[in-house]
Design an enzyme around this catalytic site. Structure first.
Site, PDB file in Angstrom:
ATOM      1  N   ARG A   1      -3.959 -11.064  56.603  1.00 38.62           N
ATOM      2  CA  ARG A   1      -4.128 -12.100  57.611  1.00 38.62           C
ATOM      3  C   ARG A   1      -2.802 -12.331  58.334  1.00 38.62           C
ATOM      4  O   ARG A   1      -1.735 -12.286  57.729  1.00 38.62           O
ATOM      5  CB  ARG A   1      -4.605 -13.418  56.971  1.00 38.62           C
TER       6      ARG A   1
ATOM      7  N   HIS B   1      -6.466  -5.227  64.655  1.00 44.56           N
ATOM      8  CA  HIS B   1      -7.323  -5.712  63.564  1.00 44.56           C
ATOM      9  C   HIS B   1      -8.482  -4.733  63.321  1.00 44.56           C
ATOM     10  O   HIS B   1      -9.662  -5.085  63.411  1.00 44.56           O
ATOM     11  CB  HIS B   1      -7.875  -7.101  63.886  1.00 44.56           C
TER      12      HIS B   1
END
Length: 277
Positions: free
Chosen positions: A192, A240
């Site tokens: 993250r 991502h």
């Protein structure tokens, strides 16, 4: 939605959040959506991470919540991490810089067996990554809240972050951690963006404490066009993409977990609201 309907042919599957439901399959719903379903009995995440759900102050924490456990996600993450580790090991950033300058120079190449890789976090995804890297020949160290050796991880040549995002791990990748890492080590963050203190990383790269960072996740996504990471020669930016949920595979796993819930059997990926994962 079609894949989930195919996996649950005897259920009514709808995307309308106003329809009363006993089971919710969600990724990142707007705050308050789940709290507005009074008959809800079970929440199944379509993602491996559930930090977005647990940061919703209205999330009904008395309900069982399961994160997605899907072998296809583990396979994707293992391939991505292995690709990044191999690129760093085979000195792709240095050769890319030489190419830009028209320099033909062979660099000394250590063996994989002499380049330990450390994992911060050791859940299903990290274990899949570690297995593949071990098969390739890299020594692997790991650390999590319940097991492993943090000092061995920080002594590694390449450190891979796969920690869950909790209040305790937010900002974990910071100056104090970088100072304890092996000088010249590289960082791979595929967990993250909020794990990373971005200014501290830039400082560690500038000082030479870290040699390179591969970043797949960011505090703000998409990464703003003016962000210094985009043009930094020691940073690899990815949008991502390390492990993207496959609708068909994920729907099968979700349907199987729903069947377990209805049968009163132990759930795959059951989340502890106290631990945050």
């Amino acid at each position: 939605m079609e894949a989930l309907r195919n996996a649950l042919p005897n259920d009514e599957v709808t995307a309308d959040p106003t329809v009363p439901a006993e089971i919710a399959v969600v990724a990142n719903p707007a705050p308050g959506v789940l709290a507005a379903l009074p008959g809800l009995r079970f929440v199944q995440s379509a993602w491996a991470g559930v930090d977005g759900l647990l940061t919703d102050p209205t999330f009904p924490k008395h309900l069982p919540l399961a994160r997605l456990v899907d072998p296809a996600l583990g396979e994707q993450m293992a391939q991505a991490v292995a690709a990044h580790v191999m690129a760093l090991h085979r000195q792709a950033p240095a050769y890319r810089a030489q190419q830009a300058q028209g320099i033909w120079r062979q660099l000394p190449q250590p063996l994989a067996q002499d380049r330990p890789v450390g994992f911060l976090g050791y859940g299903e995804l990290a274990k899949a990554c570690a297995k593949l890297l071990t098969d390739i020949g890299f020594p692997v160290a790991f650390w999590s809240r319940s097991e492993g050796d943090l000092e061995a991880v920080l002594a590694s040549d390449i450190v891979v972050n796969l920690l869950p995002l909790t209040p305790q791990t937010r900002g974990f990748l910071s100056a104090s951690l970088f100072a304890r890492m092996k000088p010249g080590a590289a960082l791979v963050n595929v967990a993250r963006g909020a794990h990373l203190v971005e200014a501290d990383l830039l400082a560690a790269l500038a000082s030479g404490q870290l040699s390179h960072a591969v970043l797949d996740v960011f505090k703000t996504e998409p990464l703003p066009a003016a962000h210094p990471f985009w043009r930094h020669p020691q940073v690899t930016v990815l949008p991502h993409v390390a492990a993207i949920t496959d609708p068909v595979s994920a729907s099968r796993q979700i349907a199987a977990n729903i069947a377990r819930f209805r049968a009163g059997e132990p759930l795959a990926g059951l989340v502890s609201s106290d631990a945050g994962y």
